[in-house]
Design a protein around this motif. Sequence first.
Motif, PDB file in Angstrom:
ATOM      1  N   ALA A   1       0.855  -1.192   0.000  1.00 58.15           N
ATOM      2  CA  ALA A   1       0.000   0.000   0.000  1.00 58.15           C
ATOM      3  C   ALA A   1       0.891   1.242   0.000  1.00 58.15           C
ATOM      4  O   ALA A   1       1.902   1.296   0.703  1.00 58.15           O
ATOM      5  CB  ALA A   1      -0.929   0.009   1.205  1.00 58.15           C
ATOM      6  N   GLU A   2       0.515   2.237  -0.798  1.00 54.84           N
ATOM      7  CA  GLU A   2       1.264   3.486  -0.893  1.00 54.84           C
ATOM      8  C   GLU A   2       0.345   4.655  -0.597  1.00 54.84           C
ATOM      9  O   GLU A   2      -0.815   4.681  -1.029  1.00 54.84           O
ATOM     10  CB  GLU A   2       1.874   3.658  -2.291  1.00 54.84           C
ATOM     11  N   LEU A   3       0.885   5.648   0.148  1.00 56.35           N
ATOM     12  CA  LEU A   3       0.141   6.866   0.443  1.00 56.35           C
ATOM     13  C   LEU A   3       0.527   7.934  -0.574  1.00 56.35           C
ATOM     14  O   LEU A   3       1.718   8.202  -0.781  1.00 56.35           O
ATOM     15  CB  LEU A   3       0.467   7.350   1.854  1.00 56.35           C
ATOM     16  N   THR A   4      -0.468   8.526  -1.222  1.00 56.88           N
ATOM     17  CA  THR A   4      -0.199   9.532  -2.237  1.00 56.88           C
ATOM     18  C   THR A   4      -1.281  10.604  -2.177  1.00 56.88           C
ATOM     19  O   THR A   4      -1.951  10.756  -1.160  1.00 56.88           O
ATOM     20  CB  THR A   4      -0.103   8.877  -3.636  1.00 56.88           C
ATOM     21  N   GLY A   5      -1.451  11.344  -3.250  1.00 63.14           N
ATOM     22  CA  GLY A   5      -2.374  12.474  -3.242  1.00 63.14           C
ATOM     23  C   GLY A   5      -1.626  13.777  -3.023  1.00 63.14           C
ATOM     24  O   GLY A   5      -0.441  13.803  -2.662  1.00 63.14           O
ATOM     25  N   GLY A   6      -2.331  14.884  -3.239  1.00 63.99           N
ATOM     26  CA  GLY A   6      -1.699  16.185  -3.151  1.00 63.99           C
ATOM     27  C   GLY A   6      -1.096  16.489  -1.799  1.00 63.99           C
ATOM     28  O   GLY A   6       0.018  17.016  -1.700  1.00 63.99           O
TER      29      GLY A   6
END
Length: 764
Positions: free
Chosen positions: A496-501
């Motif tokens: 799982a990877e955390l991303t977004g602005g």
Amino acid sequence: MSRFLYRLGRGAAAHPWRTICAWVLLAGVVAGLAGAVGGTPQDDYDVPGARAQVGIDQLRAHLPAAGNAGARVVVHDRDGRPVPSDALTTLTGRLQAMPHVVAVEPALPSADRDTAVVTVHYGVPVTHPDLMGNLAPLDAAAAPLRTAGLQVELGGDVPESAAAPMAGRGELVGVVAALLILVLAFGSVVSAGLPIATALVGLGVGSAGVTLLAAAMDVSTAAPMVATMVGLGVGIDYALLLLTRHAEYVAQGVPVVEAAGRAAATAGRSVVFAASTVLVSLLGLRLAGLPVYSSFGFATAIAVVSVAAASLTLVPVLCRFAGRRVLPRSVRRGARPGTGTARKAGVEAGAPRTPLTTRWAARVARKPVLWASAAAVAMLALAVPALDMRTWPQDPSSQSTSVTTRRAYDLVSAEYGPGSNGPLTVVADRTRLSDDAVARLAATLAARPDVVAVTPATTSPDGAISVLDAVPAFGPTDARTGRLVRDVRASLPAGAELTGGTAFFSDISDMLAGRLWLVIAFVVGVSVLLLAMVFRSVVIPLKAALMNLLSIAAAYGVMTAVFQWGWATDLLGLDHAQPVSSWVPILMFAILFGLSMDYEVFLLSRIREDWLATRDSRASVVRGLSATGRVITSAAAIMVAVFLGFASEVDVVVKQLGIGMAVAILLDATVVRMVLVPATMSLLGDWNWWLPRWLDRLLPTVHAEAVGQIPATDGAPATGTTDGAPATGTADPATPGARPALRPTPPAPSHPVADDEPELVGAP
């Protein structure tokens, strides 16, 4: 170098029309190439070293609608009535018809239904030429709702790229302020207009060069603005330095053409070295690790090289046309070339004619401990707020309420909660995480007290990834956001990877904070080495680096107090305190360190020139400061005006950059150059010029000023002595049109110096 510069300056003045034609040809060629093959500035928002970039790449590969550009259309009824559903249906249809749109989400109403958000997904990144800076399609789609009386605001990637365009006030304010300052300082309209004209010509050619650069690499849309800001300031500085030295020679009775050659051979070397230090500082931007900084560095370097070349060649030409009009009218009326009156007027009209600066320098030199202590305390006090500096990349919340993206941000925050403006996106690799694992992940996030909502997981059409959003309990610029990103990322299972602005901004902020020290180490180290080569000293470059760091730290402190503490946000058109933009500290440091070294070179080269002739350390400091005080003060005032002009722009990053750089230059030219430098140099005495013998043998010798002999060409007599004494004298009036035969003034050293002795190596 001095021989080349002498011939360049004298040749340009002797053949002005050839030089002008050469510049016209150069400008035409560069402009033609820029028009034919030049590119358009285009941002590259990808940051390979950022952890959030991994998730963005996964989204683009498997779910383009979630991994590329996006926009939010926020519709609000000011009277509190529910937004009509038919209006939203019409809006959705118009949005779907826009170019590059791949999906439009159903309108999401607020709890009281007086607001609705329609989210648009594009199939290309925001940097695509059709999207970047183009609000027209979105405005056209929203026009019917605005006509019906509804408030429609635009947010998201695409509107943010176009919501706060540059108005171009910075250049205009800088040019007008420069003209006024130079007229007041030099008492001659010709002297005032000459540096500005030279800088504008160089800046024009440099701008075309930046367009050519954009054809070879991605150039940030903000890079031309930064290049203009720096190029205009240093261009006027360099031309002013050459003009001042030229006027000194003319006031002494030296013919105009010869004076142009001598000014190029002396002050021209300071210009070359000062420009070199700026270029070295700009090279440090590549160490920041982000492509955008490389484009800043290259674009600004092109501008600096262009204005330096214009100064070295066009200033002699314009001085040839101006003749003795480069001197104040009172001096021109009271003296004639080649007379004793001219020599006397020359002393008054040259750099030493500023008695206030001379008296000030002598006063500081009499009580150096007191003045140095007071200045150091003042600078440290201004730097203290920098210890509390918090950085975060620019987002719509930092902009003025006159900008549509800020109004959209405020509506979303008020109607849906502040965290809705910056959700955290989690991308789960379905080859590594099962349905149950994704469900447990969502439950874990929802149980966090700093997360108010978690959206249902969406699986990509190819089944490769699942995506869900977690909405924080606070906005993205909140001080707790960085800790939230780190905690959530640490709790995620493998796959799982955390991303977004929000996560992306947090990663950028952390990266730049760590890279700042690498940039500082490189720029300071190389600058110290260059100064040691020029001034043959260990103390001078270390002291210069320390003082430059002090002035930059003070500027950081003032910027923190103004923006983060909110001490002057109202004066700048901002309605609340906000963090310092993550983009600003590194960019400020690289530019300011180079500009500060400009003033250091201007001042120390004259001090060293006098010290080599007299070996009187304290008196050399006084005379050097007296000779350059007016130039440095005027140049700094112009630079401050240019930067404050850019601070009047709407974009908050430009405001912060303008305010920070204006404060740094102001402090550097006043507290540092006028107090700290003369005080510390008076205290150190001959120790200023200490250089170990082994290091003296290793370091190449580079002169910033012609402290030795100005080359004689075409029969021109030598002007100066090999021992570094400055040349003085007058033209021989008995030979009309003859070049001046100068009688060198022998040095009066305080102690004998052998011919083969290095310049004050070892202990003084």
